[in-house]
Design a protein around this motif. Structure first.
Motif, short mmCIF file in Angstrom:
data_model
loop_
_atom_site.label_atom_id
_atom_site.label_comp_id
_atom_site.label_asym_id
_atom_site.label_seq_id
_atom_site.Cartn_x
_atom_site.Cartn_y
_atom_site.Cartn_z
N LYS A 120 32.81 25.72 51.21
CA LYS A 120 33.62 25.13 52.27
C LYS A 120 32.76 24.28 53.21
N LEU A 121 31.56 24.76 53.50
CA LEU A 121 30.67 24.03 54.40
C LEU A 121 30.17 22.74 53.75
N THR A 122 30.01 22.76 52.44
CA THR A 122 29.46 21.60 51.74
C THR A 122 30.38 20.38 51.84
N HIS A 123 31.68 20.63 51.78
CA HIS A 123 32.63 19.52 51.71
C HIS A 123 33.44 19.33 52.99
N ALA A 124 33.13 20.08 54.03
CA ALA A 124 33.95 20.03 55.25
C ALA A 124 33.84 18.69 55.97
N ALA A 125 34.99 18.21 56.45
CA ALA A 125 35.03 16.95 57.19
C ALA A 125 34.27 17.05 58.51
N GLN A 173 35.58 29.07 61.55
CA GLN A 173 36.76 29.51 62.29
C GLN A 173 38.04 29.07 61.58
N ALA A 174 38.04 27.85 61.09
CA ALA A 174 39.23 27.31 60.44
C ALA A 174 39.47 27.91 59.06
N GLU A 175 38.40 28.09 58.30
CA GLU A 175 38.53 28.49 56.90
C GLU A 175 38.48 30.00 56.68
N LEU A 176 37.66 30.69 57.49
CA LEU A 176 37.44 32.12 57.26
C LEU A 176 37.86 33.00 58.42
N GLY A 177 38.24 32.39 59.55
CA GLY A 177 38.67 33.16 60.71
C GLY A 177 37.54 33.88 61.41
N TYR A 209 25.03 20.58 64.61
CA TYR A 209 25.20 21.25 63.32
C TYR A 209 25.82 22.64 63.52
N ALA A 210 25.32 23.37 64.53
CA ALA A 210 25.84 24.72 64.78
C ALA A 210 27.32 24.69 65.14
N THR A 211 27.72 23.70 65.94
CA THR A 211 29.13 23.57 66.30
C THR A 211 29.98 23.25 65.08
N ALA A 212 29.47 22.37 64.22
CA ALA A 212 30.20 22.03 62.99
C ALA A 212 30.38 23.25 62.10
N VAL A 213 29.32 24.05 61.95
CA VAL A 213 29.40 25.27 61.15
C VAL A 213 30.47 26.20 61.71
N LEU A 257 29.37 36.56 53.79
CA LEU A 257 29.88 35.46 54.61
C LEU A 257 29.25 34.13 54.19
N ALA A 258 27.94 34.16 53.94
CA ALA A 258 27.24 32.94 53.51
C ALA A 258 27.76 32.46 52.17
#
Length: 218
Positions: A119-124, A142-146, A133-137, A112-113
């Motif tokens: 995706k996490l590096t470039h996410a808006a 949720q959006a990219e990997l479900g 930070y935790a909410t952003a992660v 998963l990591a």
């Protein structure tokens, strides 16, 4: 000889922690257990219910062989920084495996990591400073990997995997989740006769319900 590492706060040390230590030994066949533990202050900057020396002694009396202190600069930080400091210490101590509690043990946290890394590096979402930070992660996962990463131990599990990736040790140190049993992290009322969450135990202590509390600590 296998050495297993545990990331801990022991705030306070209780029967669930004994289960964690025993499961870590059983799953890895480790002869030595190394814990890294927050000092007198724990995550979110709260003072621990017992001082670090007392909590370390409890751990040493119940199956841990060595306790290293997680410095304050890491101990009171958000999960990803907390995890990075703890993993670095365990790696430096020579552990072969790290065993941690999780709400979803069927997840492959390392996979998963790895999948989330780019995706996490470039996410808006990480440019929205109105959220944690935790909410952003979680928004990105949720959006990219479900995957909905909302439970505290799962969040730390991903942070441990990410720290190993950052250190280039993902293939050398085994990361092994075990299922939380009997109580969840945020539970404030005990439903088991032997294991309760640290949150519940602190509440019982604050209410001076010692006859009830004693069931959950060694």
């Amino acid at each position: 000889m296998t050495v297993v590492g545990l990331v801990t706060e022991y705030n306070p040390f209780h029967n669930g922690h004994i289960y964690h230590i025993e499961q870590a030994k059983q799953l890895t066949g480790a002869a030595t257990v190394v814990a890294v533990m927050s000092g007198n202050f724990v995550q979110r900057g709260m003072p621990a219910i017992f001082d670090k020396w007392t909590r370390a002694r409890f751990a040493l009396e119940h199956g841990v062989d060595v306790v290293y202190e997680l410095p304050l600069a890491f101990a009171v930080q958000p999960g990803h920084i907390f995890a990075r400091g703890a993993i670095q210490i365990l790696v430096d101590a020579g552990v072969d495996a790290i065993v941690f509690g999780a709400e979803h043990v069927d997840w492959d946290f390392m996979a998963l990591a790895k999948a989330a890394r780019e995706k996490l590096t470039h996410a808006a979402a990480f440019k929205d400073y109105s959220q944690t930070y935790a909410t952003a992660v979680n928004t990105v996962l949720q959006a990219e990997l479900g995957v909905s990463l909302t439970d505290p131990n799962d969040i730390l599990g991903l942070s441990y995997a990410s720290a190993l990736l950052d250190l280039g040790l993902a293939d050398r140190v085994q990361l092994q989740p075990i299922q939380r049993v009997a109580a969840q992290y945020h539970d404030v009322v005990a439903t088991d006769e032997h294991i309760a969450s640290a949150t519940t135990i602190r509440a019982l202590a604050a209410a001076e319900q010692f006859s009830e509390l004693i069931k959950y600590v060694p």
